[in-house]
Design an enzyme around this catalytic site. Sequence first.
Site, PDB file in Angstrom:
ATOM      1  N   THR A  34      29.863   5.234  -8.785  1.00  0.00           N
ATOM      2  CA  THR A  34      30.559   5.390  -7.454  1.00  0.00           C
ATOM      3  C   THR A  34      29.535   4.857  -6.287  1.00  0.00           C
ATOM      4  OG1 THR A  34      31.923   7.450  -8.306  1.00  0.00           O
ATOM      5  CG2 THR A  34      31.301   7.301  -5.768  1.00  0.00           C
ATOM      6  N   GLN A  44       6.991  -3.438  -4.071  1.00  0.00           N
ATOM      7  CA  GLN A  44       5.880  -2.773  -3.153  1.00  0.00           C
ATOM      8  C   GLN A  44       5.807  -3.791  -1.894  1.00  0.00           C
ATOM      9  OE1 GLN A  44       3.749  -0.151  -3.191  1.00  0.00           O
ATOM     10  NE2 GLN A  44       4.644   0.754  -5.130  1.00  0.00           N
ATOM     11  N   CYS A  76       3.770   6.638 -11.636  1.00  0.00           N
ATOM     12  CA  CYS A  76       4.210   6.892 -13.018  1.00  0.00           C
ATOM     13  C   CYS A  76       3.480   7.264 -13.953  1.00  0.00           C
ATOM     14  CB  CYS A  76       5.128   5.625 -13.277  1.00  0.00           C
ATOM     15  SG  CYS A  76       6.116   5.331 -11.879  1.00  0.00           S
ATOM     16  N   HIS A 134      12.869   3.975  -1.123  1.00  0.00           N
ATOM     17  CA  HIS A 134      11.923   4.823  -0.932  1.00  0.00           C
ATOM     18  C   HIS A 134      10.606   4.166  -0.617  1.00  0.00           C
ATOM     19  CE1 HIS A 134       9.726   5.722  -4.988  1.00  0.00           C
ATOM     20  NE2 HIS A 134      10.631   4.751  -5.204  1.00  0.00           N
TER      21      HIS A 134
HETATM   22  N1  PLP Z   1       8.000  -1.422  -9.307  1.00  0.00           N
HETATM   23  C1  PLP Z   1       7.002  -1.390  -8.526  1.00  0.00           C
HETATM   24  C2  PLP Z   1       6.138  -2.534  -8.255  1.00  0.00           C
HETATM   25  C3  PLP Z   1       6.932   0.041  -8.284  1.00  0.00           C
HETATM   26  O1  PLP Z   1       5.596   0.195  -7.317  1.00  0.00           O
HETATM   27  C4  PLP Z   1       7.687   0.991  -8.361  1.00  0.00           C
HETATM   28  C5  PLP Z   1       7.515   2.226  -8.108  1.00  0.00           C
HETATM   29  O2  PLP Z   1       6.412   2.853  -8.120  1.00  0.00           O
HETATM   30  C6  PLP Z   1       8.811   0.649  -9.159  1.00  0.00           C
HETATM   31  C7  PLP Z   1       8.802  -0.776  -9.590  1.00  0.00           C
HETATM   32  C8  PLP Z   1      10.065   1.699  -9.607  1.00  0.00           C
HETATM   33  O3  PLP Z   1      10.585   1.810  -8.451  1.00  0.00           O
HETATM   34  P1  PLP Z   1      11.820   3.028  -8.453  1.00  0.00           P
HETATM   35  O4  PLP Z   1      10.742   4.344  -8.063  1.00  0.00           O
HETATM   36  O5  PLP Z   1      12.525   3.148  -7.159  1.00  0.00           O
HETATM   37  O6  PLP Z   1      12.091   3.047  -9.987  1.00  0.00           O
END
Ligand code: PLP
Length: 401
Positions: free
Chosen positions: A244, A186, A332, A208
């Site tokens: 790859t 972040q 998530c 992203h």
């Molecule tokens: N770590 C943090 C602090 C995140 O905010 C996120 C995604 O929200 C991730 C890890 C996971 O990243 P990714 O979506 O690229 O798997």
Amino acid sequence: MNNKSKNKGVYLDNAATTAVDPRVLKAMLPYFTKQFGNASSLHYYGRDALNAVDLAREKIASFLNAKTLEIYFTSCGSESDNWALRGRVYAPSKNKNKHIITTSIEHPAVLDTCRVLEKEGVKVDYLGVDHDGYVSLDDVKRVATPETTLISIMMANNEIGSIQPIAEIGEFSKELGVCFHTDAVQAAESEDLNVNNLNVDLLSLSAHKFHGPKGIGILYIRSGVELSRLITGGHQERNQRAGTTNTPLIIGMASALEIAVNERAEYISRLIPLRNYFIDRVLKEIPFCNLNGGLDRRLPNNINLSFDFIESESILISLDRAGIAVSSGSACSAASLEPSHVIIALGVGAEKAHSSLRVSLGRTTTIEELDYTIYVLKREIERLRGISPLFNVEKGVGSYV
Ligand code: PLP
């Protein structure tokens, strides 16, 4: 999406993901079509792709003040976190008594991995945070020993934006001789990622989150740090991570990081006043609400507020109907109705966690968009409290019992 529109398409969920910057897309496009070679192939097409990947790796290394060969490409932040933790635990020469130190507010990519590792016999200490969401170095010192396998503490929290004292914890880890990982997923837009100033051995990033493409990440691995492989197979990434080489996404990620670094100062100076403007107005104009997490060390784009006596999902849906995208937790966990483990860790109680809303600003956020959001928020909070069994509209008070 039209960012300029007052009443449609207000995107305030940049902590979940960001739009690919048009400059990033332009840099990537040739590598999908004309320059599509496999970077492991020996012919011209392969060499062309490999050259581009090498340049991207060099560029990324320079932004992290790392060596080029310390940059490893992964598929996402979750993979980078998994590799750091599992790779360290399974490293061939590590001692038998495995011990990880982490915090109770990490992203599930770290927390879930720790829980799985616990079942495999790894001892994990989950450090708490204070009311503002900060970890204390003293707590790390209390549980760390020279035998600790790994300390993994995120640089910035995805829900409340709290920024941890990574350089200090790193300095201590270095003195103790313990490997130190930080999840900086972040942090890339606003924080300095100089791995030597931060004293980190492992650092995770995900494109992203900084206007790069989805499906590509980085694990920085300091030379000399021993990790076992997570993805086995081919010889890519110096034999350490099979798959790859994803040339177009790597090019896109390097371009996105370059833009983020070049525009960092402007990003910070534009977003902090916007963030504070939003927080001040909401706290003044909407009763029974509070800011979750401290303001002192907070990501410039992060706002997390609890609105008492209403479920955050109801607010989220109401805002969505008005064309405003926010989040009721991390992307998530948004699909689950469990209260956020991060807000719970602040010690504010489950009710506050159930009514917490994350508003995450981005590069293109305008004051007009925030004014419109506050206008809708005030209207919807009043409406929802009007139908909430926990709130007495006539008396203007609420209760959870
Ligand atoms: N770590 C943090 C602090 C995140 O905010 C996120 C995604 O929200 C991730 C890890 C996971 O990243 P990714 O979506 O690229 O798997």
